[in-house]
Design a protein around this motif. Sequence first.
Motif, PDB file in Angstrom:
ATOM      1  N   ARG A 187      -5.289  -1.929   7.564  1.00  0.00           N
ATOM      2  CA  ARG A 187      -4.039  -2.329   7.019  1.00  0.00           C
ATOM      3  C   ARG A 187      -3.575  -3.631   7.558  1.00  0.00           C
ATOM      4  O   ARG A 187      -3.628  -3.913   8.697  1.00  0.00           O
ATOM      5  N   GLU A 232       1.536  -4.060   1.080  1.00  0.00           N
ATOM      6  CA  GLU A 232       0.460  -3.551   2.208  1.00  0.00           C
ATOM      7  C   GLU A 232      -0.952  -4.063   1.721  1.00  0.00           C
ATOM      8  O   GLU A 232      -1.199  -3.770   0.462  1.00  0.00           O
ATOM      9  N   TRP A 249      -4.794  -3.362   1.968  1.00  0.00           N
ATOM     10  CA  TRP A 249      -5.647  -2.380   2.414  1.00  0.00           C
ATOM     11  C   TRP A 249      -7.128  -2.587   2.326  1.00  0.00           C
ATOM     12  O   TRP A 249      -7.575  -2.783   1.115  1.00  0.00           O
TER      13      TRP A 249
END
Length: 331
Positions: A65, A76, A78
Motif C-alpha cells: 500500500r 490508496e 495497492w
Amino acid sequence: MPVAVTVEPQFVAGAGMRSRVLAHTVKLTVKPVLDVWGRYPGPMWPAGLLDFGARYLQPTRGVARRRIRLDNCDAEWWERRHGSRPDTSTSTADVAILYLHGGGFLTCGLNTHRVLALRIGAASRASVLTVGYRMLPRHSIAESVADCLSGYRWLLERGFPPERIVIAGDSAGGFLTFATALALADQGLDQPAALVALSPLTDLDPTAKLARLEGRECPLIPRSVLLTLAEIAGRADGDIPTVSPVDGDLTGLPPVLIQVGSTEMLYVDAELMAQRLGAAGVPVTLEVWDRQVHVFQAAADVLPEAARAVTRIGAFVQDATRLPGRSAAAR
C-alpha cells in the motif's frame, strides 16, 4: 450511427442458505436503520463513522500500500507483488483497476471497501487505485466525478495506457464508473479497456425504481432512501443538475460487465443501463444473480455465490486487458 447490440440478461440461478440468511438478517437490521435516515435525514447522523470504524479491516495479502494525495482527495495505491517484492514497474504488461466505492455519495470510503476492491484486484491480477472522492452533502456529484478523473489521470501519469486500465465501482460507485467514462469522452481522453459495475445506481430519478416489484422485495434499500438521496443531490448540484449516466451519450464506451441481484431496488437501474448501452452499440454483459443482496460480492469470504461473482469479474478484466497475441496461460 452505432450498431445496436442485443442484451440478453444472464440469470445466475441458486441462492444458498447462507445467502438467504444474510438477506433476511440485513432486512431485519440494516434496512430499518436506513429507512429512519431516509425519513429523518440531518447533520446529526455520523456519516463518517462507518468508514472510521472500518479502518482496521485487513487487506488481502500480496499487495503493497501507498497512500497518495490526488488534487482534492486522498487515495490508496495497492500494488501487486511478484514473489516477495512489490511490483514497481510501469510497463504495459501491468493492469490497474480504478475502484470507486459505494455508499450513496454520502458515506463509506477507502476503509469500508478496501477488502472488496483488493479481492477484485487479486482475481483480476491487477493493482488497484481506490479513490476517497468528495461526497454529498458538502460537495456535488460533479466534484465526485472530478476526483475520479484525477485518479484516472494519476494512472496515466504513472505509465498505464488506457487499454490496461479498468474502471470499477459498486452502487453509487457504479454511477461514478459510468459518469467518469462519460467525462473522459467529454474531455477527449481515451476510454479504459472496460467498465465493471456492481449493483449500480445509474438514475438519480427514483420514479422507475419505486414502481417496480423488485424494489419492494429489496432486503436492503428502502424507498425513503432513494427519495432523500435525490433531494440531497439536487440541493448540492445548485444550478447545474447532474445528468444521470443512463441519460448520457453512451456511444463509444468500452465493454461493460454489470452484476446485480434479482430482487434489488437497483435491479431496474442495472437493466435499463444495459439496454441503453446495447442500443448505443456498447458490448455489455448483464449478470442477474438469484436473490442476492446489494453488493453481495463484498461477502465473498462467506458466500460461495459472491466468490464466484468475483472470479467472473476477474476473468472479465483479464480478458479485456489481455495484450494482443498473449494467451491467458501466459498471464
